[in-house]
Design a protein around this motif. Structure first.
Motif, short mmCIF file in Angstrom:
data_model
loop_
_atom_site.label_atom_id
_atom_site.label_comp_id
_atom_site.label_asym_id
_atom_site.label_seq_id
_atom_site.Cartn_x
_atom_site.Cartn_y
_atom_site.Cartn_z
N GLY A 91 -9.49 53.24 31.17
CA GLY A 91 -8.19 52.70 30.77
C GLY A 91 -7.55 53.48 29.65
N LEU A 92 -8.35 54.05 28.76
CA LEU A 92 -7.80 54.83 27.65
C LEU A 92 -7.45 56.25 28.07
CD1 LEU A 92 -10.17 53.64 24.78
CD2 LEU A 92 -7.77 53.01 25.13
N ILE A 93 -8.18 56.79 29.05
CA ILE A 93 -7.89 58.16 29.50
C ILE A 93 -6.61 58.20 30.32
CG2 ILE A 93 -8.70 59.96 31.08
CD1 ILE A 93 -11.49 59.50 30.10
N LYS A 94 -6.42 57.22 31.20
CA LYS A 94 -5.25 57.23 32.08
C LYS A 94 -4.03 56.74 31.29
CE LYS A 94 -4.33 56.39 36.94
NZ LYS A 94 -2.96 55.89 36.92
N SER A 95 -2.94 57.46 31.41
CA SER A 95 -1.76 57.16 30.58
C SER A 95 -0.72 56.32 31.29
CB SER A 95 -1.12 58.48 30.11
OG SER A 95 -0.76 59.29 31.22
N PRO A 98 -1.12 52.38 37.81
CA PRO A 98 -2.13 51.36 37.51
C PRO A 98 -3.40 51.98 36.92
CG PRO A 98 -2.20 51.91 39.83
CD PRO A 98 -1.09 52.72 39.24
N GLY A 99 -4.16 51.16 36.22
CA GLY A 99 -5.43 51.61 35.69
C GLY A 99 -5.36 52.11 34.27
N SER A 100 -4.30 51.78 33.54
CA SER A 100 -4.14 52.27 32.18
C SER A 100 -4.04 51.10 31.21
CB SER A 100 -2.87 53.13 32.06
OG SER A 100 -2.63 53.48 30.71
N LEU A 101 -4.70 51.24 30.07
CA LEU A 101 -4.55 50.26 29.00
C LEU A 101 -3.33 50.57 28.13
CD1 LEU A 101 -8.28 49.83 27.88
CD2 LEU A 101 -6.86 48.16 29.09
N TRP A 102 -2.85 51.82 28.16
CA TRP A 102 -1.65 52.18 27.42
C TRP A 102 -0.38 51.69 28.13
CZ3 TRP A 102 -3.19 53.68 22.85
CH2 TRP A 102 -4.39 54.37 22.70
N ASP A 103 -0.44 51.62 29.44
CA ASP A 103 0.70 51.18 30.24
C ASP A 103 0.23 50.06 31.18
OD1 ASP A 103 3.13 50.97 31.53
OD2 ASP A 103 2.80 52.70 32.84
#
Length: 211
Positions: A91-95, A98-103
């Motif tokens: 989640g932190l790597i993907k910006s 879907p699959g992102s904690l940033w978005d």
């Protein structure tokens, strides 16, 4: 009275039956992902075979002492801790969703009833230890610490479950499935080396010379 004792036995038996069904389904899905990989859907006969295998593996454990099964429980605890770490890293790597904690993906406070039964069964499997509590108490070296042990065990389970559930829902929103590991595997641009490895069939295909 005798009637109430039978009712309690019936409820505890139904509870263990539902947990066993949920765990066998989870075992079957995990074996299918391990053998076939995420790019190929196994046939119903293969899924049935994996379920029978899970049943055959789990039944003998009913006759084993809890002291022998404790390392297996430790493996389960380590597995969910590793899943939490992998989920957070992905989640932190993907910006982007879907699959992102940033978005984060779109979420809602309204209940989503699709898949509720299986998801609730998998969740319940982590808290349905009531039928084995007497055996657990008898096998403890220090039964006086039983209350503290139960409190710590359930608090740990609640913390880990809430962490995985919260991150999974933020990362995939209303499209999250009953097993967040499936969502990680089928979401593009995820760091696949963190959470998966080639299945035996994929490895055999990679060895074949290209024409």
């Amino acid at each position: 009275g005798v009637g109430e004792a039978y009712q309690r036995q019936l409820l505890l038996s139904l509870e263990m039956y539902m947990v066993a069904v949920a765990l066998i389904i989870l075992f079957s899905d995990s074996m299918a992902a391990l053998v076939f990989g995420q790019g190929q859907e196994p046939s119903p006969s293969w899924l049935l075979l994996f379920k029978v295998l899970g049943f055959a593996v789990s039944v003998p454990t009913l006759f084993l002492p809890l002291s022998f099964l404790s390392p297996v429980s430790l493996m389960g605890l380590v597995s969910i801790v590793v899943l939490s770490v992998v989920l957070a890293i992905d989640g932190l790597i993907k910006s982007s969703a879907p699959g992102s904690l940033w978005d984060p993906s779109p979420t809602t406070w309204a209940p989503q009833w699709s898949g509720f039964g299986l998801g609730f069964g998998l969740l319940m499997s982590g808290f349905s230890a009531h039928p084995i509590i007497p055996s657990l108490y008898r096998d403890m070296q220090q039964p006086a610490l039983f209350g503290q042990m139960i409190d710590l065990a359930y608090l740990t389970a609640v913390g880990l479950y809430m962490a995985v559930a919260t991150m999974g829902y933020l990362m995939f929103g209303s499209l999250v499935s009953d097993e967040v590991s499936k969502d990680l595997a089928r979401t593009p641009h995820m760091p696949s080396l963190i959470y998966t490895s080639p299945s035996p069939r994929d490895m055999r295909r990679s060895r074949k010379p290209s024409s």
